[in-house]
Design a protein around this motif. Structure first.
Motif, mmCIF file in Angstrom:
data_model
loop_
_atom_site.group_PDB
_atom_site.id
_atom_site.type_symbol
_atom_site.label_atom_id
_atom_site.label_comp_id
_atom_site.label_asym_id
_atom_site.label_seq_id
_atom_site.Cartn_x
_atom_site.Cartn_y
_atom_site.Cartn_z
ATOM 1 N N TRP A 384 26.917 44.568 49.820
ATOM 2 C CA TRP A 384 26.391 43.759 48.733
ATOM 3 C C TRP A 384 27.410 42.853 48.057
ATOM 4 O O TRP A 384 27.065 42.081 47.171
ATOM 5 C CB TRP A 384 25.779 44.680 47.668
ATOM 6 N N THR A 385 28.655 42.919 48.452
ATOM 7 C CA THR A 385 29.642 42.108 47.744
ATOM 8 C C THR A 385 30.738 41.618 48.679
ATOM 9 O O THR A 385 30.971 42.189 49.743
ATOM 10 C CB THR A 385 30.261 42.924 46.598
ATOM 11 N N ASN A 386 31.411 40.547 48.264
ATOM 12 C CA ASN A 386 32.506 39.981 49.030
ATOM 13 C C ASN A 386 33.800 40.746 48.776
ATOM 14 O O ASN A 386 33.960 41.410 47.751
ATOM 15 C CB ASN A 386 32.722 38.517 48.638
ATOM 16 N N GLY A 387 34.745 40.606 49.710
ATOM 17 C CA GLY A 387 36.089 41.072 49.477
ATOM 18 C C GLY A 387 36.876 39.997 48.751
ATOM 19 O O GLY A 387 36.357 38.912 48.439
ATOM 20 N N ALA A 388 38.157 40.278 48.470
ATOM 21 C CA ALA A 388 38.963 39.287 47.767
ATOM 22 C C ALA A 388 40.446 39.533 48.012
ATOM 23 O O ALA A 388 40.902 40.685 48.057
ATOM 24 C CB ALA A 388 38.688 39.324 46.260
ATOM 25 N N VAL A 389 41.194 38.428 48.184
ATOM 26 C CA VAL A 389 42.652 38.482 48.123
ATOM 27 C C VAL A 389 43.043 38.297 46.674
ATOM 28 O O VAL A 389 42.574 37.365 46.001
ATOM 29 C CB VAL A 389 43.293 37.385 48.996
ATOM 30 N N LEU A 390 43.900 39.204 46.173
ATOM 31 C CA LEU A 390 44.292 39.188 44.772
ATOM 32 C C LEU A 390 45.791 38.963 44.636
ATOM 33 O O LEU A 390 46.574 39.441 45.458
ATOM 34 C CB LEU A 390 43.928 40.517 44.102
ATOM 35 N N SER A 391 46.168 38.263 43.600
ATOM 36 C CA SER A 391 47.566 38.164 43.205
ATOM 37 C C SER A 391 47.732 39.035 41.964
ATOM 38 O O SER A 391 47.092 38.790 40.933
ATOM 39 C CB SER A 391 47.942 36.713 42.897
ATOM 40 N N LEU A 392 48.576 40.060 42.068
ATOM 41 C CA LEU A 392 48.781 41.004 40.975
ATOM 42 C C LEU A 392 50.127 40.726 40.327
ATOM 43 O O LEU A 392 51.154 40.659 41.007
ATOM 44 C CB LEU A 392 48.742 42.440 41.498
ATOM 45 N N ASP A 393 50.127 40.570 39.020
ATOM 46 C CA ASP A 393 51.342 40.222 38.286
ATOM 47 C C ASP A 393 51.898 41.465 37.596
ATOM 48 O O ASP A 393 51.330 41.924 36.603
ATOM 49 C CB ASP A 393 51.033 39.146 37.249
ATOM 50 N N PRO A 394 52.994 42.044 38.101
ATOM 51 C CA PRO A 394 53.555 43.240 37.470
ATOM 52 C C PRO A 394 54.013 42.990 36.035
ATOM 53 O O PRO A 394 54.057 43.926 35.229
ATOM 54 C CB PRO A 394 54.750 43.591 38.369
ATOM 55 N N ALA A 395 54.349 41.752 35.695
ATOM 56 C CA ALA A 395 54.842 41.462 34.349
ATOM 57 C C ALA A 395 53.745 41.575 33.300
ATOM 58 O O ALA A 395 54.000 41.972 32.163
ATOM 59 C CB ALA A 395 55.464 40.075 34.307
ATOM 60 N N THR A 396 52.512 41.229 33.691
ATOM 61 C CA THR A 396 51.405 41.226 32.732
ATOM 62 C C THR A 396 50.312 42.237 33.059
ATOM 63 O O THR A 396 49.487 42.548 32.201
ATOM 64 C CB THR A 396 50.761 39.836 32.673
ATOM 65 N N GLY A 397 50.296 42.736 34.316
ATOM 66 C CA GLY A 397 49.229 43.643 34.736
ATOM 67 C C GLY A 397 47.948 42.930 35.113
ATOM 68 O O GLY A 397 46.944 43.581 35.440
ATOM 69 N N LYS A 398 47.962 41.589 35.109
ATOM 70 C CA LYS A 398 46.746 40.833 35.393
ATOM 71 C C LYS A 398 46.503 40.704 36.894
ATOM 72 O O LYS A 398 47.424 40.629 37.691
ATOM 73 C CB LYS A 398 46.834 39.443 34.761
ATOM 74 N N GLN A 399 45.206 40.667 37.258
ATOM 75 C CA GLN A 399 44.774 40.424 38.627
ATOM 76 C C GLN A 399 44.103 39.053 38.698
ATOM 77 O O GLN A 399 43.200 38.759 37.907
ATOM 78 C CB GLN A 399 43.777 41.490 39.091
ATOM 79 N N SER A 400 44.546 38.221 39.635
ATOM 80 C CA SER A 400 43.956 36.900 39.815
ATOM 81 C C SER A 400 43.373 36.801 41.218
ATOM 82 O O SER A 400 44.020 37.192 42.199
ATOM 83 C CB SER A 400 45.012 35.797 39.627
ATOM 84 N N ILE A 401 42.159 36.289 41.321
ATOM 85 C CA ILE A 401 41.531 36.101 42.632
ATOM 86 C C ILE A 401 42.095 34.840 43.270
ATOM 87 O O ILE A 401 42.030 33.756 42.696
ATOM 88 C CB ILE A 401 40.003 36.006 42.501
ATOM 89 N N TRP A 402 42.666 35.000 44.457
ATOM 90 C CA TRP A 402 43.181 33.860 45.195
ATOM 91 C C TRP A 402 42.264 33.445 46.350
ATOM 92 O O TRP A 402 42.336 32.317 46.807
ATOM 93 C CB TRP A 402 44.585 34.182 45.738
ATOM 94 N N LEU A 403 41.450 34.359 46.828
ATOM 95 C CA LEU A 403 40.547 34.018 47.925
ATOM 96 C C LEU A 403 39.381 34.994 47.931
ATOM 97 O O LEU A 403 39.585 36.204 47.996
ATOM 98 C CB LEU A 403 41.271 34.073 49.271
ATOM 99 N N VAL A 404 38.164 34.464 47.827
ATOM 100 C CA VAL A 404 36.958 35.281 47.978
ATOM 101 C C VAL A 404 36.658 35.382 49.466
ATOM 102 O O VAL A 404 36.588 34.366 50.165
ATOM 103 C CB VAL A 404 35.778 34.663 47.210
ATOM 104 N N VAL A 405 36.492 36.605 49.953
ATOM 105 C CA VAL A 405 36.401 36.845 51.395
ATOM 106 C C VAL A 405 35.018 37.408 51.744
ATOM 107 O O VAL A 405 34.718 38.566 51.430
ATOM 108 C CB VAL A 405 37.494 37.833 51.854
ATOM 109 N N PRO A 406 34.159 36.611 52.395
ATOM 110 C CA PRO A 406 32.874 37.157 52.836
ATOM 111 C C PRO A 406 33.091 38.185 53.935
ATOM 112 O O PRO A 406 34.082 38.122 54.667
ATOM 113 C CB PRO A 406 32.131 35.926 53.351
ATOM 114 N N VAL A 407 32.183 39.121 54.053
ATOM 115 C CA VAL A 407 32.304 40.166 55.071
ATOM 116 C C VAL A 407 31.100 40.063 56.001
ATOM 117 O O VAL A 407 30.052 40.658 55.740
ATOM 118 C CB VAL A 407 32.381 41.564 54.425
ATOM 119 N N PRO A 408 31.213 39.286 57.079
ATOM 120 C CA PRO A 408 30.081 39.100 57.987
ATOM 121 C C PRO A 408 29.633 40.420 58.595
ATOM 122 O O PRO A 408 30.451 41.293 58.909
ATOM 123 C CB PRO A 408 30.645 38.156 59.055
#
Length: 460
Positions: A384-408
């Motif tokens: 029911w959902t896509n995967g994602a490549v994430l950029s994780l920032d150890p300095a702030t703890g924030k997660q940023s989506i860099w690529l939404v990955v469909p799962v055929p």
């Protein structure tokens, strides 16, 4: 090459181990993280956020045609700006990243035995293969041929028959590259060559007491040395890549069954005190002195090492090491409304957990690699959902989506980081199988969605 599925998607040394030095030593300074990299340095690309995070399936390679019931090796996958190269059976094939079409094929004398994990700045890497074609599926040959090649062009830089490697097998052969040198071990010996000239720079001879079992490459070269038979012990050595001489030796506790290399610089190793799974991670300082021991707590923390494969001692697929931290995913849990798992960061100095990044309910998260000071991770998708490549920032703890990955549908089995080789380079995400399975019956052929060798995604 992409077919219907992609169209749809688009919609050793030291302690009683003798090394023979063939060249004089010369100093190798540790490169600054901000210094320009030399051509023979190990590539450490810093990624940029893709222009579009809307990922699509844009790359696919089907398994080659193989005999019914065959189980064939497919170690190694490397990416340059224009080429994705993949080891498969008795060849390495380079594919254009924008079309998935073959750009070159490097034929090998026999089946693949091992593949180097790293690649140099100018695109060189290495594989070990058997010394000829097999007379039958259960008649292996010696894993004695080392081939260094250029990923961009498929050009063979050099090919060597390794001395005294007649007993090397697919379970014992190992290869690694470090700055300017490629080294291979097979349990009864090891050898190293200059990456530019192909000249042998040193070799080791196993003694009745000790033998090199594998190397961890990258910015430094670590040797895993096994001593004894019934009461075997392990040592880890940092090796001067140009001379084969140990710069320091760390003696692993007795009772250990296996040692893996998670990182050569900083030096981090995994140990197995039981029969199958890694039980602890040990961090060392730059002089080989013990810093910390991180208990994996009955596989609660999962580096996912696979040392009984063609991955060699650098087989831990979901462990990432930065300058000061180790990142490990936790095991999956099934609690309603709770994250499926998390990535936990451990201090290399103290061994204590210092940070965590949560997955989502039903969706696990896996560390892939460092990109500068940030951690690149993959959050699985499916159903029911896509995967994602994430950029994780150890300095702030924030997660940023860099690529939404469909799962055929049909290929999500390949998209599991603990079971496949995953590469995120230049804004593209690749999932690569490490083995090839033949069809169940004569005349049956696999389509991409049934048994892909590789799939790739990028922003559109």
């Amino acid at each position: 090459m992409l077919g219907i599925s992609l169209a749809a998607g688009l919609a050793g040394g030291g302690w009683l181990l003798l090394r023979d030095e063939d060249t004089a030593a010369h100093a190798q300074g540790k490169p600054s993280p901000t210094a320009p990299q030399a051509p023979d340095d190990i590539r450490q690309n810093v990624e940029k956020r893709p222009a579009s995070v809307d990922g699509q399936l844009t790359f696919g390679v089907e398994v080659p045609k193989v005999p019914v019931g065959a189980v064939l090796p497919a170690p190694g996958a490397w990416v340059s700006e224009k080429i994705y190269a993949k080891g498969q059976d008795s060849a390495v094939v380079g594919y254009a990243t924008d079309t998935s079409e073959p750009a070159w094929t490097l034929e090998l004398p026999g089946q693949l035995c091992a593949a180097a994990k790293h690649i140099t700045v100018d695109g060189r890497t290495a594989v070990v293969s058997e010394d000829g074609k097999r007379a039958g599926p259960n008649r292996p040959r010696a894993c004695s041929i080392l081939t260094v090649f250029d990923v961009d062009t498929g050009r063979q830089v050099f090919r060597k028959t390794m001395p005294d490697a007649q007993v090397a097998t697919q379970l014992t052969a190992d290869v690694a590259i470090t700055r300017g040198v490629v080294a291979s071990a097979w349990g009864d010996g090891s050898v190293a060559y200059d990456l530019d000239t192909g000249k042998q720079v040193w070799k080791s001879r196993a003694t009745s007491q000790c033998r090199d079992t594998g190397f961890g490459g990258g910015r430094e070269l670590l040797a895993v040395v096994e001593c004894g038979d019934e009461n075997r012990e392990f040592r880890v050595q940092r090796i001067d890549a140009r001379t084969g001489e140990p710069q320091w030796t760390y003696k692993v506790d007795s009772g250990i069954q296996r040692v893996s290399v998670l990182s050569s610089d900083p030096p981090v190793i995994g140990i197995t005190a039981g029969d199958v799974l890694e039980t602890d991670v040990i961090t060392l300082d730059d002089q080989g002195r013990h810093q910390a021991r991180i208990a994996l707590k009955d596989n609660h923390y999962q580096p996912n090492c696979n040392n009984d494969t063609t991955d060699g001692v650098e087989s831990c697929r979901t462990a990432v090491v930065s300058e000061d931290r180790l990142y490990l995913p936790t095991e999956e849990r099934y609690e309603a409304g709770e994250p499926a798992n998390e990535i936990v960061a451990f201090s290399l100095t103290t061994g204590k957990a210092v940070q965590k990044f949560d997955g989502r309910p039903g969706l696990m998260i896996w560390p892939l690699r460092m990109s500068g000071d940030r951690l690149i991770a993959y959050r699985q998708g499916g159903g029911w959902t896509n995967g994602a490549v994430l950029s994780l920032d150890p300095a702030t703890g924030k997660q940023s989506i860099w690529l939404v990955v469909p799962v055929p549908e049909g290929i999500n089995g390949l998209m599991r980081p603990k079971e496949t080789q995953v590469i995120f380079e230049r804004g593209r995400l690749y999932f690569a199988a490490t083995g090839i399975l033949g069809p169940d019956k004569e005349g049956e052929e696999y389509a991409l969605e049934d048994n892909p060798l590789t799939v790739g995604f990028q922003g559109m």
